[in-house]
Every structure is written in structure tokens, then in C-alpha cells.
Design a protein around this motif. Sequence first.
Motif, mmCIF file in Angstrom:
data_model
loop_
_atom_site.group_PDB
_atom_site.id
_atom_site.type_symbol
_atom_site.label_atom_id
_atom_site.label_comp_id
_atom_site.label_asym_id
_atom_site.label_seq_id
_atom_site.Cartn_x
_atom_site.Cartn_y
_atom_site.Cartn_z
ATOM 1 N N ALA A 24 0.826 -1.208 0.000
ATOM 2 C CA ALA A 24 0.000 0.000 0.000
ATOM 3 C C ALA A 24 0.859 1.255 0.000
ATOM 4 N N GLY A 25 1.943 1.280 0.769
ATOM 5 C CA GLY A 25 2.806 2.458 0.799
ATOM 6 C C GLY A 25 3.337 2.787 -0.584
ATOM 7 N N SER A 26 3.795 1.758 -1.313
ATOM 8 C CA SER A 26 4.309 1.964 -2.668
ATOM 9 C C SER A 26 3.196 2.369 -3.624
ATOM 10 N N TYR A 27 2.059 1.693 -3.522
ATOM 11 C CA TYR A 27 0.967 1.938 -4.463
ATOM 12 C C TYR A 27 0.368 3.329 -4.272
ATOM 13 N N ILE A 28 0.226 3.760 -3.042
ATOM 14 C CA ILE A 28 -0.350 5.083 -2.787
ATOM 15 C C ILE A 28 0.517 6.182 -3.399
ATOM 16 N N LEU A 29 1.838 6.101 -3.205
ATOM 17 C CA LEU A 29 2.722 7.117 -3.775
ATOM 18 C C LEU A 29 2.649 7.110 -5.302
ATOM 19 N N SER A 30 2.595 5.920 -5.897
ATOM 20 C CA SER A 30 2.469 5.817 -7.346
ATOM 21 C C SER A 30 1.127 6.389 -7.815
ATOM 22 N N HIS A 31 0.072 6.100 -7.079
ATOM 23 C CA HIS A 31 -1.256 6.616 -7.422
ATOM 24 C C HIS A 31 -1.290 8.137 -7.333
ATOM 25 N N LEU A 32 -0.682 8.709 -6.296
ATOM 26 C CA LEU A 32 -0.662 10.167 -6.159
ATOM 27 C C LEU A 32 0.122 10.811 -7.296
ATOM 28 N N ALA A 33 1.215 10.162 -7.725
ATOM 29 C CA ALA A 33 1.972 10.675 -8.874
ATOM 30 C C ALA A 33 1.110 10.638 -10.137
ATOM 31 N N ALA A 34 0.330 9.550 -10.298
ATOM 32 C CA ALA A 34 -0.550 9.441 -11.463
ATOM 33 C C ALA A 34 -1.631 10.527 -11.436
ATOM 34 N N GLU A 35 -2.186 10.788 -10.253
ATOM 35 C CA GLU A 35 -3.199 11.834 -10.127
ATOM 36 C C GLU A 35 -2.600 13.203 -10.441
ATOM 37 N N ALA A 36 -1.371 13.429 -10.013
ATOM 38 C CA ALA A 36 -0.700 14.694 -10.317
ATOM 39 C C ALA A 36 -0.500 14.845 -11.827
ATOM 40 N N LEU A 37 -0.066 13.773 -12.486
ATOM 41 C CA LEU A 37 0.161 13.825 -13.931
ATOM 42 C C LEU A 37 -1.127 14.133 -14.692
ATOM 43 N N LYS A 38 -2.238 13.549 -14.233
ATOM 44 C CA LYS A 38 -3.521 13.804 -14.894
ATOM 45 C C LYS A 38 -3.903 15.281 -14.817
ATOM 46 N N SER A 39 -3.402 15.970 -13.823
ATOM 47 C CA SER A 39 -3.744 17.380 -13.635
ATOM 48 C C SER A 39 -3.007 18.294 -14.606
ATOM 49 N N PHE A 40 -2.043 17.737 -15.333
ATOM 50 C CA PHE A 40 -1.299 18.503 -16.339
ATOM 51 C C PHE A 40 -1.669 17.951 -17.713
ATOM 52 N N PRO A 41 -2.697 18.484 -18.365
ATOM 53 C CA PRO A 41 -3.188 17.913 -19.631
ATOM 54 C C PRO A 41 -2.122 17.906 -20.717
ATOM 55 N N GLU A 42 -2.186 16.895 -21.573
ATOM 56 C CA GLU A 42 -1.164 16.693 -22.603
ATOM 57 C C GLU A 42 -1.114 17.820 -23.619
ATOM 58 N N ASP A 43 -2.233 18.486 -23.843
ATOM 59 C CA ASP A 43 -2.212 19.566 -24.831
ATOM 60 C C ASP A 43 -1.504 20.812 -24.309
ATOM 61 N N GLU A 44 -1.239 20.843 -23.007
ATOM 62 C CA GLU A 44 -0.548 21.995 -22.429
ATOM 63 C C GLU A 44 0.824 21.645 -21.880
ATOM 64 N N PHE A 45 1.014 20.364 -21.463
ATOM 65 C CA PHE A 45 2.270 19.972 -20.835
ATOM 66 C C PHE A 45 2.804 18.671 -21.435
ATOM 67 N N GLN A 46 4.082 18.656 -21.719
ATOM 68 C CA GLN A 46 4.752 17.423 -22.128
ATOM 69 C C GLN A 46 5.380 16.790 -20.892
ATOM 70 N N ALA A 47 5.018 15.538 -20.605
ATOM 71 C CA ALA A 47 5.635 14.813 -19.488
ATOM 72 C C ALA A 47 6.993 14.277 -19.954
ATOM 73 N N VAL A 48 8.048 14.932 -19.495
ATOM 74 C CA VAL A 48 9.399 14.497 -19.861
ATOM 75 C C VAL A 48 9.759 13.230 -19.098
ATOM 76 N N SER A 49 9.419 13.217 -17.820
ATOM 77 C CA SER A 49 9.674 12.047 -16.974
ATOM 78 C C SER A 49 8.705 12.077 -15.803
ATOM 79 N N PRO A 50 8.023 10.965 -15.509
ATOM 80 C CA PRO A 50 8.023 9.690 -16.227
ATOM 81 C C PRO A 50 7.071 9.730 -17.408
ATOM 82 N N LYS A 51 7.090 8.663 -18.192
ATOM 83 C CA LYS A 51 6.126 8.525 -19.282
ATOM 84 C C LYS A 51 4.735 8.382 -18.678
ATOM 85 N N ARG A 52 3.752 9.020 -19.283
ATOM 86 C CA ARG A 52 2.376 8.916 -18.765
ATOM 87 C C ARG A 52 1.913 7.454 -18.801
#
Length: 568
Positions: A24-52
Motif C-alpha cells: 500500500a505504501g508503494s501503491y499510494i505514492l504511485s497513485h498520487l503521482a498518477a493523479e498529479a500527472l492527470k492534472s497537467f493535460p497533454e495539450d498543455e504539458f509534455q511529461a518528460v519524466s516519467p512517461k504517462r
Amino acid sequence: MAVMSIGPVQSFIAASRKTEDLWAGSYILSHLAAEALKSFPEDEFQAVSPKRPNDGATDIASLPNRILLVTQPESTFTAEQLAQKMRTVAKYVRFQFERICASAVEEAFERSAPFFDEFKQKAKHQAAAAIEVFWAIEPFHGEDGFDRAKAVLERRLASAKNDRVFGPDEQNGAICTVCGEREALWGRGGSWSKQLEQYGKRECFGDPVDREERDVSGSVRRVSRIREGECLCGVCLGKRMARNFYKREIPGFAFPSFPSTLDIAGGGTYVAFLMMDGDDMGGWFSGERRSRHPEPMSPIRWQTWVSDRLARYSRQRVDLIVRRFGGERAKTVYAGGDDVLAILPPERVLQVAGELRKTFGSADGLDPSATSSIALVIAHEKAPLSHVLKYLRQLEKRAKAYRSPDGRRHKDALAIAVMARSGEIHEAVVPWRLESGDWTVDRLNRWVDDLERHLSDTFYYRFAEAFMPLVGSSVSGMFRKSAGAGRIRPTGDRVRDDDLMRTELERLIRRSLKTGETSVDAGRYAEELVELHADMSSTIEWLHLISILTFIRRIRKKQKGGSAEHVV
């Protein structure tokens, strides 16, 4: 460009009493990173690292806790607007974690409980204080300015982390029995026992339906999700109940609880933990390696290429390797970029570790020139999980610190240890490749097989008795405990006469051959052991390695119905 870091990582993951907490500790941090990435839409931001990440349910944490973004060329974001965006996303990440911990209270207690609202509020407060979100931004103009701007960005992020504010945290009750840091939501004692019995949900506090564990007498019993005597803070309760949250939140998430160490041990009493980390990743991400690559790339293209390669390795290769070479009981906890954490049956650890390293440094991994260091700890299944994880990290640092005796090779090593239930630790570090270019792990695997098939059970004892006097010690004095820490580390010097070692090894191997055995080339084995000795830091550590291989051989024999496990 902008960078965001979500943490803490090590302390958050290490605060684990059960394998489900670790997952759970690992998964929660990964999930929060995924939620953060979703908040930066692809048409406005390029995710350099990590890959979406791709859409779809998975129970393996696969995103690192750090996000690097650049605004798209057509973006109209000003520096002020970007800073405000970062603040908004940071607040959203904290809110998501608060939701997880507040939801855990709802999962564990009846709404009619007189303390229900108080527990939810305290859990949210503890969640907000526990999660750390740091960010920094830096403008740049054109590809030529990327590397310089990124270096400034890293310094800004480090400065932000150094300026963190620690607020007051008043504690009046019992301390959490898992993390030992925060105030528990509930306490021990007669009144609390009655309240938990009355208002705690049966699937959490009463019904022994979660998993099997072995008690102090060695008997196997079923235990509930929250064991008798456990007092959890809001954060640790959030981790314990996280799987319920994700079953509601993520379509298709229907994965069972993470298996216990007893499940993974498969009827034995030992289980193995594997931790991998890529070597010199700073050089890969800084662009230092770009000039050596055969394909010319711009700075941003290089960063995304590295991220894409790491994403393919971690999301498509790691778990496949763990399951294929570790068997059905092997489980990947985390696979994000160059970092891997897995729990394995001990008889399969060398195969899994070897394949992970070989694939990482190949066309299916980061790059054929890439290397990684891996730590393996074989521990008793009753060993405290937090202690094992702490030692695993220390061992990974030893692998990273490896330097061959001639000083020409460093890092790119395997550190392996056995933590016996008695407290003894046998520990050794070897390079992934020998001076001859052969893979060390292939030889180790072959030696384990041959120990089982061709050599008698007394081989290691004869081996240790012959070589300990050469380094001024005895078998009984082979280990010493480090002051205060209870650690047992190799001591002693090196045997420097290779001819003497070769002759004595060949004699010992011939003496230890099973009756009627004629297929073993004792001279070749002696030569291979001498070559391995030349790449290790001391003769004592070399002896530790043979002890560890003997131990793995006994576990394999037990899995086939042979003798019981014990450490020599």
C-alpha cells in the motif's frame, strides 16, 4: 519547465508491519503521482519524466514519485500562472491522500460510533501533515537552454525541500504500533476493547479472514486485517485499508490482498526480498550519457527517450521476469523506472536477480551500456518487516559502493545476505561480471545446483575449517557482532596465495564428492572459485558467499522434500 516531488518515500514505505502495508505504501505514492500527472493535460504539458501511464487497472506501483514537465510550444502559461498551477496540483495531491485516510475510517468503523467524526478529522489532519509535495519552476528558451535550466531547477527543488516547515503535532494518547511516530486513533485497555468490539466492523477487527500467519509457537493461524493489540494512526490505517479504496475508485481493480511472507515462503520458513536500483542514473538524466549514444538527440528528446525506455522496462518486463523466474508465489511490490522491489521464494532469488540485471542492460531495458545494483536478503518469515527493509536498503548501498580489489570496476554489483532467526547475518558482495566477462550469477546458480547433485552435505564445513586458519581465525570466530547494532559483518584479511588456494580447493572438492561421482571437474571448480575470490573484498566474505549458496541449496532441497532449512 517544472518539477514536482511527492514523498516521503523510504519512511512512508518502511512503516510496514504486514506485506499489505508495504504494498500500500508503494501503491499510494504511485497513485498520487498518477493523479498529479492527470492534472497537467497533454495539450498543455509534455511529461518528460516519467512517461504517462496507460489506462487500466494494475496492482503494481509503477510510477516514480518525481515528475518533470515542460510546457508545450503553443502554451500561453506565464511564470505566475505556472506557479499557481503547481500550487493547485500540490493541494490536490494532499487532498487525495486525505480522502484515502478518511475513507479508511469509514471502512473500519460503524458511522454510529461516538468517535467516528473525531477519527475522520484526525486521520485527515495526520494525512495532510504526512504527505510532502515540493515543486519548482524555471523558464528556458529553446533546446540549447534546457540543460542549464534543468540544473537550476534541481537546485531550486533542493532549496524548497530544505525550507520545509514542521508544524506542531500535539500527541496525548497511545502511539501508532506500526509507524511509531504519530498518535494512534484508538488506544489499548478495557474501555477501548469494548468500543472496538461494539463499533469496529467485523471484517476489520473480528473475523479472521485476511490471511494466514505463523504465531510464536510455529502454529499457523488466520488473522484479521487489524490484529488484536494494534493501535493505528490515520496514515497507517489508510495504508491498511487502501485496497478497499482502490476497488471503489479504479474500474477493474479487483486484485486480492498481497500475500503474506508465509504464503510466499510456500511451506518453508524463509522468504527473500529483492531491491534493484539503476547505477549512475543522474548521468543518464543529466544528459552526460547523451554524447556517447550513437543516435544524436536533442536534450528534451534524450530525456523522454530515457523515460520511455525505463517505462517499458518497469511496466512490461519486470513483473514478467519476477513471475516467470520466481514462480507463482513471487510478487512484485514496486517497479518504477530503474527501481524494483519484489518478494520471492528464496530458492529462486538468483534466477530472478540475474534476469532483472541482464534485461536492464540490454535492448529490452534501458540500454546495453546500462548497469544496476541489486540487494537480496533472505530472512525468516517472522522477522520484523521494517527491520528487513531497513537492512535491505543498507545492503543496496553496499552493492552501490562495490569496488573491485584492483580498483578498475565499481558499482554494478550483487549484494546478498541471509538473516538467520538466531540473529546471525551472512553477507557478501560480488560483481555482476567477473574479470573473465562471465556472469557471476550464472556460476552461482550452477554451483548451487552442483552442491545439491554432486557434493556431500559436509562440503561447507570442510571448506570453512580449511580456510579460516589462513586468515587467522576459526569457524566459531568467523563472525562478530557490530557494537550496539546487533549486526554481524565479515572480518579478517585476504588469502593472497592463489596457487595454495587452488590446490586446497581441488583437494576439498574431491574429498566432498558423493560416492560414485565422477562427472565433476574439480580443477575447473577450484579455478572458478579462485577467480571469484579475486573480485571480492576479503576471504571471509568469500566464505560467507559459499555459506549463503549452501543455505539456498538446502532450501531447494527442502522444496523437493529433503532436509529442513538451517543456516550453516
